[in-house]
Design a protein around this motif. Structure first.
Motif, PDB file in Angstrom:
ATOM      1  N   THR A   7       0.737  -0.837   0.332  1.00  0.00           N
ATOM      2  CA  THR A   7       0.129   0.052   0.264  1.00  0.00           C
ATOM      3  C   THR A   7       0.862   1.081   0.048  1.00  0.00           C
ATOM      4  N   TYR A   8       0.283   1.702  -1.081  1.00  0.00           N
ATOM      5  CA  TYR A   8       1.328   3.853  -0.861  1.00  0.00           C
ATOM      6  C   TYR A   8      -0.040   4.625  -0.254  1.00  0.00           C
ATOM      7  N   PRO A   9       1.053   4.632   0.952  1.00  0.00           N
ATOM      8  CA  PRO A   9       0.049   6.064   1.627  1.00  0.00           C
ATOM      9  C   PRO A   9       0.495   7.322   0.987  1.00  0.00           C
ATOM     10  N   TYR A  57      -5.045   5.780   0.393  1.00  0.00           N
ATOM     11  CA  TYR A  57      -3.961   5.760  -0.076  1.00  0.00           C
ATOM     12  C   TYR A  57      -3.674   5.662  -2.117  1.00  0.00           C
TER      13      TYR A  57
END
Length: 104
Positions: A7-9, A57
């Motif tokens: 996951t890419y916040p 995200y």
């Protein structure tokens, strides 16, 4: 089955190029990982939170492998190349999680 989630916040000051991630990085990753046991690669690009605010995200990716050993071997071989490519599409470190994939 093993699922590895990345996951890419969407952090203040962060950026994420979804077109590059989907159009260039994903095929690059697939090409490296499929011969090493990747069964599936799924990508979700965030568009908004439920209230219409920016997405919490930028993206979520799921890499599916048969087991942890297969994933670990693949990362030993090409993990550095995959992580080294990240600055081309983001300045965010992904949060990684190992999960069991269960069909309910």
């Amino acid at each position: 089955m093993l699922r590895v989630s990345a996951t890419y916040p969407n952090l203040p000051g962060s950026h994420f190029d979804g077109d590059d991630y989907v159009g260039r990085h994903a095929p690059f990753a697939r090409g490296l990982l499929e011969p090493l046991g990747l069964r599936a690669l799924r990508i979700t690009i965030g568009t908004a939170a439920l209230d219409g605010a920016p997405p919490p995200y930028w993206a979520l990716s799921e890499l599916i492998f048969d087991d942890r050993d297969s994933f670990d071997r693949a990362m030993d071989i090409c993990g550095a190349a995959l992580m080294g490519d990240a600055p081309r599409y983001t300045n965010v470190d992904p949060v990684l999680q190992i999960s069991s994939l269960i069909d309910a």
